[in-house]
Design a protein around this motif. Structure first.
Motif, PDB file in Angstrom:
ATOM      1  N   VAL A 104      30.383   9.454 -63.872  1.00  0.00           N
ATOM      2  CA  VAL A 104      29.860   9.413 -62.338  1.00  0.00           C
ATOM      3  C   VAL A 104      31.275  10.211 -61.655  1.00  0.00           C
ATOM      4  O   VAL A 104      32.331   9.524 -61.958  1.00  0.00           O
ATOM      5  CB  VAL A 104      29.834   7.920 -61.530  1.00  0.00           C
TER       6      VAL A 104
ATOM      7  N   GLU B 214      31.346  13.561 -58.722  1.00  0.00           N
ATOM      8  CA  GLU B 214      30.776  14.322 -57.597  1.00  0.00           C
ATOM      9  C   GLU B 214      29.535  14.015 -57.418  1.00  0.00           C
ATOM     10  O   GLU B 214      28.897  13.561 -56.170  1.00  0.00           O
ATOM     11  CB  GLU B 214      31.114  15.675 -57.662  1.00  0.00           C
ATOM     12  N   ARG B 215      28.661  14.056 -58.310  1.00  0.00           N
ATOM     13  CA  ARG B 215      27.166  13.649 -58.400  1.00  0.00           C
ATOM     14  C   ARG B 215      26.835  12.462 -59.186  1.00  0.00           C
ATOM     15  O   ARG B 215      27.709  12.062 -60.031  1.00  0.00           O
ATOM     16  CB  ARG B 215      26.595  14.879 -59.354  1.00  0.00           C
ATOM     17  N   ALA B 216      25.861  11.551 -58.336  1.00  0.00           N
ATOM     18  CA  ALA B 216      25.856  10.233 -59.108  1.00  0.00           C
ATOM     19  C   ALA B 216      24.436  10.204 -59.654  1.00  0.00           C
ATOM     20  O   ALA B 216      23.313   9.937 -59.076  1.00  0.00           O
ATOM     21  CB  ALA B 216      26.060   9.298 -57.926  1.00  0.00           C
ATOM     22  N   PRO B 217      24.238  10.383 -60.955  1.00  0.00           N
ATOM     23  CA  PRO B 217      22.973  10.245 -61.652  1.00  0.00           C
ATOM     24  C   PRO B 217      22.364   9.068 -61.513  1.00  0.00           C
ATOM     25  O   PRO B 217      23.229   8.021 -61.964  1.00  0.00           O
ATOM     26  CB  PRO B 217      23.193  10.779 -62.892  1.00  0.00           C
TER      27      PRO B 217
ATOM     28  N   GLU C  42      18.273   2.822 -57.021  1.00  0.00           N
ATOM     29  CA  GLU C  42      18.582   3.678 -56.191  1.00  0.00           C
ATOM     30  C   GLU C  42      18.455   3.368 -54.863  1.00  0.00           C
ATOM     31  O   GLU C  42      18.793   3.998 -53.841  1.00  0.00           O
ATOM     32  CB  GLU C  42      17.844   4.942 -56.329  1.00  0.00           C
TER      33      GLU C  42
END
Length: 113
Positions: free
Chosen positions: A47, A49-52, A19
């Protein structure tokens, strides 16, 4: 000229510290695969719009790693990924690079085996 041929799928693996360079790692993942999936604690997450953030593989105990890799392997098979068209981008504080699907993580535990 590209040094590699883009694969169909890139899986993101966290070796501790992923991260810290999240945006850079995501962009690199997108250059390696047409579709990018994060290897999260809940399994494969596409993956978008949101990048977990991928689960920290280094922090998992051998038992947790075994259960987690079984979940990931089942999902890879269910999605019908061709193992020759998948690459894993493994990134952490001290390493970032690609590894092939089926690489042993620990004592015979593999992703995509």
């Amino acid at each position: 000229m590209a040094r590699f041929k883009q694969k169909q799928v890139c899986l993101l693996a966290n070796l501790g510290g992923f991260e810290a360079k999240m945006e850079e790692n995501l962009e690199l993942g997108k250059s390696y695969g047409q579709s990018v999936y994060s290897l999260t604690g809940d399994g494969l997450v596409k993956v978008g719009e949101r990048a977990p953030v991928p689960v920290n593989l280094v922090a998992l105990s051998p038992g947790e790693l075994l259960v987690w890799s079984s979940l990931i392997n089942e999902q890879i098979q269910a999605l019908g990924f061709d193992k020759d068209n998948v690459v894993i981008l493994a990134a952490g504080r001290n390493y970032r690079g690609t590894i092939p699907l089926g690489t042993a993580l620990e004592k015979g535990i593999r992703i995509g085996a």
